[in-house]
Enzyme design. Sequence first.
Site, PDB file in Angstrom:
ATOM      1  N   GLY A  77      -3.448  -8.854  -6.486  1.00 48.26           N
ATOM      2  CA  GLY A  77      -2.404  -7.895  -6.857  1.00 48.26           C
ATOM      3  C   GLY A  77      -2.871  -6.733  -7.707  1.00 48.26           C
ATOM      4  O   GLY A  77      -2.297  -5.642  -7.645  1.00 48.26           O
ATOM      5  N   GLU A  89      -3.923  -6.676 -14.791  1.00 50.65           N
ATOM      6  CA  GLU A  89      -3.026  -7.429 -13.918  1.00 50.65           C
ATOM      7  C   GLU A  89      -1.980  -6.500 -13.321  1.00 50.65           C
ATOM      8  O   GLU A  89      -1.699  -5.436 -13.878  1.00 50.65           O
ATOM      9  CB  GLU A  89      -2.292  -8.515 -14.731  1.00 50.65           C
ATOM     10  CG  GLU A  89      -2.848  -9.908 -14.542  1.00 50.65           C
ATOM     11  CD  GLU A  89      -2.570 -10.500 -13.168  1.00 50.65           C
ATOM     12  OE1 GLU A  89      -2.326  -9.762 -12.212  1.00 50.65           O
ATOM     13  OE2 GLU A  89      -2.598 -11.740 -13.068  1.00 50.65           O
ATOM     14  N   ASP A 143       4.826 -12.427 -14.819  1.00 51.73           N
ATOM     15  CA  ASP A 143       6.122 -12.957 -14.377  1.00 51.73           C
ATOM     16  C   ASP A 143       6.549 -14.065 -15.345  1.00 51.73           C
ATOM     17  O   ASP A 143       7.287 -13.824 -16.293  1.00 51.73           O
ATOM     18  CB  ASP A 143       5.973 -13.462 -12.944  1.00 51.73           C
ATOM     19  CG  ASP A 143       7.280 -13.908 -12.321  1.00 51.73           C
ATOM     20  OD1 ASP A 143       8.246 -14.139 -13.057  1.00 51.73           O
ATOM     21  OD2 ASP A 143       7.341 -14.045 -11.085  1.00 51.73           O
ATOM     22  N   LYS A 173       8.131  -9.178 -16.374  1.00 53.02           N
ATOM     23  CA  LYS A 173       9.490  -9.686 -16.140  1.00 53.02           C
ATOM     24  C   LYS A 173      10.052 -10.329 -17.404  1.00 53.02           C
ATOM     25  O   LYS A 173       9.298 -10.748 -18.290  1.00 53.02           O
ATOM     26  CB  LYS A 173       9.472 -10.678 -14.978  1.00 53.02           C
ATOM     27  CG  LYS A 173       9.373  -9.992 -13.624  1.00 53.02           C
ATOM     28  CD  LYS A 173       9.697 -10.949 -12.508  1.00 53.02           C
ATOM     29  CE  LYS A 173       9.759 -10.208 -11.186  1.00 53.02           C
ATOM     30  NZ  LYS A 173      10.031 -11.134 -10.073  1.00 53.02           N
ATOM     31  N   PHE A 232      13.058  -9.963  -7.146  1.00 49.80           N
ATOM     32  CA  PHE A 232      11.788 -10.081  -6.420  1.00 49.80           C
ATOM     33  C   PHE A 232      11.322  -8.689  -6.028  1.00 49.80           C
ATOM     34  O   PHE A 232      11.947  -8.010  -5.217  1.00 49.80           O
ATOM     35  CB  PHE A 232      11.912 -10.971  -5.182  1.00 49.80           C
ATOM     36  CG  PHE A 232      10.552 -11.322  -4.647  1.00 49.80           C
ATOM     37  CD1 PHE A 232       9.825 -12.352  -5.213  1.00 49.80           C
ATOM     38  CD2 PHE A 232       9.976 -10.587  -3.625  1.00 49.80           C
ATOM     39  CE1 PHE A 232       8.543 -12.652  -4.771  1.00 49.80           C
ATOM     40  CE2 PHE A 232       8.697 -10.880  -3.178  1.00 49.80           C
ATOM     41  CZ  PHE A 232       7.981 -11.909  -3.755  1.00 49.80           C
ATOM     42  N   ASP A 282       3.009  -8.416  -3.439  1.00 51.89           N
ATOM     43  CA  ASP A 282       3.288  -8.722  -2.042  1.00 51.89           C
ATOM     44  C   ASP A 282       4.473  -9.650  -1.858  1.00 51.89           C
ATOM     45  O   ASP A 282       4.914 -10.333  -2.783  1.00 51.89           O
ATOM     46  CB  ASP A 282       2.068  -9.387  -1.400  1.00 51.89           C
ATOM     47  CG  ASP A 282       1.907 -10.857  -1.835  1.00 51.89           C
ATOM     48  OD1 ASP A 282       1.926 -11.102  -3.057  1.00 51.89           O
ATOM     49  OD2 ASP A 282       1.797 -11.729  -0.959  1.00 51.89           O
ATOM     50  N   ARG A 328       1.893  -4.710  -0.257  1.00 55.36           N
ATOM     51  CA  ARG A 328       1.016  -4.328  -1.379  1.00 55.36           C
ATOM     52  C   ARG A 328       0.716  -2.832  -1.343  1.00 55.36           C
ATOM     53  O   ARG A 328       0.473  -2.223  -2.383  1.00 55.36           O
ATOM     54  CB  ARG A 328      -0.313  -5.091  -1.304  1.00 55.36           C
ATOM     55  CG  ARG A 328      -0.205  -6.592  -1.513  1.00 55.36           C
ATOM     56  CD  ARG A 328      -1.605  -7.171  -1.680  1.00 55.36           C
ATOM     57  NE  ARG A 328      -1.662  -8.606  -1.478  1.00 55.36           N
ATOM     58  CZ  ARG A 328      -1.420  -9.522  -2.411  1.00 55.36           C
ATOM     59  NH1 ARG A 328      -1.062  -9.146  -3.622  1.00 55.36           N
ATOM     60  NH2 ARG A 328      -1.515 -10.804  -2.135  1.00 55.36           N
TER      61      ARG A 328
HETATM   62  C1  PRP Z   1       0.760 -12.892  -9.076  1.00 58.30           C
HETATM   63  C2  PRP Z   1       0.341 -11.753  -9.984  1.00 58.30           C
HETATM   64  C3  PRP Z   1      -0.121 -12.461 -11.206  1.00 58.30           C
HETATM   65  C4  PRP Z   1       0.734 -13.712 -11.257  1.00 58.30           C
HETATM   66  C5  PRP Z   1       1.827 -13.539 -12.271  1.00 58.30           C
HETATM   67  O1  PRP Z   1      -0.373 -13.331  -8.425  1.00 58.30           O
HETATM   68  O2  PRP Z   1      -0.666 -10.973  -9.405  1.00 58.30           O
HETATM   69  O3  PRP Z   1      -1.479 -12.827 -11.113  1.00 58.30           O
HETATM   70  O4  PRP Z   1       1.294 -13.877  -9.955  1.00 58.30           O
HETATM   71  O5  PRP Z   1       2.682 -14.649 -12.301  1.00 58.30           O
HETATM   72  P1  PRP Z   1       2.919 -15.555 -13.582  1.00 58.30           P
HETATM   73  O6  PRP Z   1       3.053 -14.642 -14.770  1.00 58.30           O
HETATM   74  O7  PRP Z   1       4.210 -16.264 -13.258  1.00 58.30           O
HETATM   75  O8  PRP Z   1       1.781 -16.496 -13.704  1.00 58.30           O
HETATM   76  P2  PRP Z   1      -0.344 -14.244  -7.123  1.00 58.30           P
HETATM   77  O9  PRP Z   1      -0.717 -15.629  -7.482  1.00 58.30           O
HETATM   78  O10 PRP Z   1       0.948 -14.013  -6.391  1.00 58.30           O
HETATM   79  O11 PRP Z   1      -1.541 -13.690  -6.271  1.00 58.30           O
HETATM   80  P3  PRP Z   1      -1.819 -12.213  -5.730  1.00 58.30           P
HETATM   81  O12 PRP Z   1      -2.216 -11.394  -6.904  1.00 58.30           O
HETATM   82  O13 PRP Z   1      -2.927 -12.400  -4.774  1.00 58.30           O
HETATM   83  O14 PRP Z   1      -0.558 -11.707  -5.079  1.00 58.30           O
END
Ligand code: PRP
Length: 179
Positions: free
Chosen positions: A43, A98, A102, A130, A152, A159, A165
Amino acid sequence: MRGDLSSVLFTEQEIQARVRELAARIDQDYADKSVLLVGILNGAVMMMADVSRAMRIHCEMDWMAISSYGSGVASSGVVRILKDMNTSVVDRHVLIVEDIVDTGLTLSYLVENLRSRNPASIEICAGFRKPEAVAARHVEVKYLGFDIPSDFVVGYGLDYAGRYRNLTGLGILDPKVYS
Ligand code: PRP
């Protein structure tokens, strides 16, 4: 893609303006230090590319891949290192980049993990945050783009099932897409 959004939260121009502000602060804070940017795949690719290119000081870049989500819309709470860094962080000024905080689970795990490797310092730069992460105070984001609602969201690296993305802005995904 735009037709799959119920609304646009931030346009490309709004995101880029904010990224330039963050980069200017990073330039100031690391003016006399050598900063190592650590992007979290996948991401953070857009954020890393834009923040680093808006910076005017030297930096190095490395990447980690950490999984906390499946292909669905809710966090599983499971954190796994899929790819580690190539660089040592010992005595380095590490800035984690990052796309989104979330629940904060990923970053709280990551900060603890990297701190155990004895960096000189460790800070976080994230595009979006968030409310759950704000409330839980899991992690302190020194360089934050925007606080956003708990909807969302997709775009700017984020994504749904691997898609969206490459949207240049950030929008709320219309529930019709995943329901
Ligand atoms: C997403 C985002 C962060 C994480 C945040 O990654 O890029 O790394 O989730 O979520 P959290 O605060 O609840 O831990 P994801 O695992 O979806 O992978 P991606 O980056 O490949 O989309």
